[in-house]
Write an enzyme that holds these catalytic residues in place. Structure first.
Site, short mmCIF file in Angstrom:
data_model
loop_
_atom_site.label_atom_id
_atom_site.label_comp_id
_atom_site.label_asym_id
_atom_site.label_seq_id
_atom_site.Cartn_x
_atom_site.Cartn_y
_atom_site.Cartn_z
N HIS A 279 38.32 -24.15 -31.50
CA HIS A 279 37.33 -23.86 -30.64
C HIS A 279 36.10 -23.56 -31.71
CE1 HIS A 279 35.11 -22.19 -27.57
NE2 HIS A 279 35.51 -20.99 -27.20
N GLN B 262 32.66 -21.41 -30.62
CA GLN B 262 32.91 -19.90 -30.73
C GLN B 262 32.66 -19.59 -31.95
OE1 GLN B 262 33.66 -17.72 -28.08
NE2 GLN B 262 33.19 -16.43 -29.80
N ASP C 94 41.97 -11.97 -31.10
CA ASP C 94 41.95 -12.75 -30.19
C ASP C 94 43.19 -12.30 -29.05
OD1 ASP C 94 41.33 -14.67 -27.81
OD2 ASP C 94 41.91 -16.38 -28.91
N CYS D 213 36.46 -13.00 -29.33
CA CYS D 213 35.76 -14.00 -28.75
C CYS D 213 35.86 -14.08 -26.89
CB CYS D 213 36.23 -15.57 -28.99
SG CYS D 213 37.88 -15.30 -28.38
N ARG E 17 26.23 -17.35 -27.96
CA ARG E 17 26.87 -18.67 -27.69
C ARG E 17 25.70 -19.61 -27.14
NH1 ARG E 17 32.26 -18.91 -26.03
NH2 ARG E 17 31.90 -21.47 -26.32
N1 NVA Z 1 42.89 -18.61 -27.62
C1 NVA Z 1 42.12 -18.38 -26.48
C2 NVA Z 1 40.58 -18.87 -26.66
C3 NVA Z 1 39.78 -18.35 -25.38
C4 NVA Z 1 38.34 -18.43 -25.45
C5 NVA Z 1 42.64 -19.41 -25.36
O1 NVA Z 1 42.70 -20.67 -25.79
O2 NVA Z 1 42.83 -19.18 -24.35
N1 CP Z 2 35.12 -17.20 -25.65
C1 CP Z 2 34.86 -18.36 -24.79
O1 CP Z 2 35.07 -19.52 -24.94
O2 CP Z 2 35.04 -17.52 -23.34
P1 CP Z 2 35.27 -18.62 -22.12
O3 CP Z 2 36.75 -18.78 -22.15
O4 CP Z 2 35.15 -17.53 -21.08
O5 CP Z 2 34.66 -19.80 -22.32
#
Ligand code: NVA
Ligand code: CP
Length: 299
Positions: free
Chosen positions: A127, A130, A218, A258, A286
């Protein structure tokens, strides 16, 4: 063509430029409409609040437009049209794509057929957008991130993958605390170690948190994570960020997440709502980082 897929693909000085230009974007509140006539196409294979809205705001503030493609309501990924054909069509409709995908492998496959740049808006692997926002947030509050100590407590997931890449690219110290069974992707750890990164992976959350400038975590169960949830949560229970853990960090340390968060699991309410918590600023930033990333890709 400049894609934004993983932080390890991008030159250090380019990543630094993206952060500096995001700082300027934030100061100017984007009075300059630099992308009039440009269209961003967004594809979401899974849910999103912040990534979707911050990309929408970013392109609007730059004077451009966006189109969103919901895979459930289109031929994309349904098997009745090849991704090659979809990619050809999207390459004519838009100037840039931002995609959130279940599988990083599929994201890469799709990106190969596109004739316009693509931005990774989260996959099961990483990601990067982020973590760029997190670097911006950290520097806004604490100054240059170089040589600072960032602690990660919890699952070895997609966020920590990008964080490991960032530790190399921005030269900060990273201490990752997680259970042995949930350690982050080995390849990226080895890549970082080959680059002489200052990274430790430990089972001991106290060791990671000690003297840190920021503590990050997270959700324990990410989107699309089909592992045994009960078992995973049991493994992770000692990695919760709570006031006791925050006390081990520097007295002015910040708490980062995040979002979305599962309050009471990876973080307590007390920490989320404390003065040390910068989670709302991370979400706001963001927007400014997305503006900078879109423009870097289109340059
Ligand atoms: N690790 C989480 C991040 C969400 C922004 C996911 O992949 O669901
Ligand atoms: N942190 C993040 O990417 O949040 P969303 O899943 O809401 O986009």
């Amino acid at each position: 063509m400049k894609n934004f897929i993983n932080l390890s693909d991008i030159r250090k000085d380019d990543l630094r430029k993206i952060i500096e230009s995001a700082k300027l974007e934030k100061k100017q509140s984007s009075k300059k409409k630099k992308l009039i006539g440009k269209t961003l196409i967004m594809i979401f294979e899974k849910s999103s609040t912040r990534t979707r809205l911050s990309f929408e705001l970013a392109i609007k503030q730059l004077g451009g437009e966006f189109l969103a493609l919901n895979p459930k309501e289109s031929h994309y990924g349904s098997g009745d049209e090849s991704i090659y054909d979809t990619a050809k069509v999207l390459s004519q409709y838009g100037d840039i794509v931002m995609m959130r995908a279940h599988k990083h492998k599929h994201f890469l496959e799709f990106s190969k057929h596109l004739e316009i740049p693509i931005i990774n808006g989260l996959t099961d692997l990483s990601h990067p957008c982020q973590i760029m926002s997190d670097v911006l947030t950290f520097e806004e509050l604490k100054g240059p991130i170089t040589n600072k100590k960032i602690a990660w407590l919890g699952d070895g997931n997609n966020i920590v993958y990008s964080l490991i890449e960032a530790a190399v690219q921005f030269n900060f110290q990273l201490a990752i605390a997680c259970p042995k069974k949930l350690e982050p992707n080995k390849e990226i750890i080895n890549w970082a170690k080959n680059k002489k990164a200052n990274i430790i992976v430990t089972k001991n959350p106290k060791e990671a948190a000690k003297g840190a400038d920021a503590i990050m975590t997270d959700k324990w169960i990410s989107m699309g994570d089909h592992s045994n949830k009960k078992y995973k949560k049991k493994l992770l229970k000692d990695y919760q960020v709570n006031e006791k853990i925050m006390k081990l960090a520097k007295s002015d340390a910040i708490f980062m997440h995040c979002l979305p968060a599962n309050r009471g699991e990876e973080v307590t309410n007390e920490v989320m709502d404390s003065k040390k918590s910068v989670v709302w600023l991370e979400a706001l930033n963001r927007v400014h980082v997305q503006k900078s990333i879109i423009q870097w890709c289109l340059k």
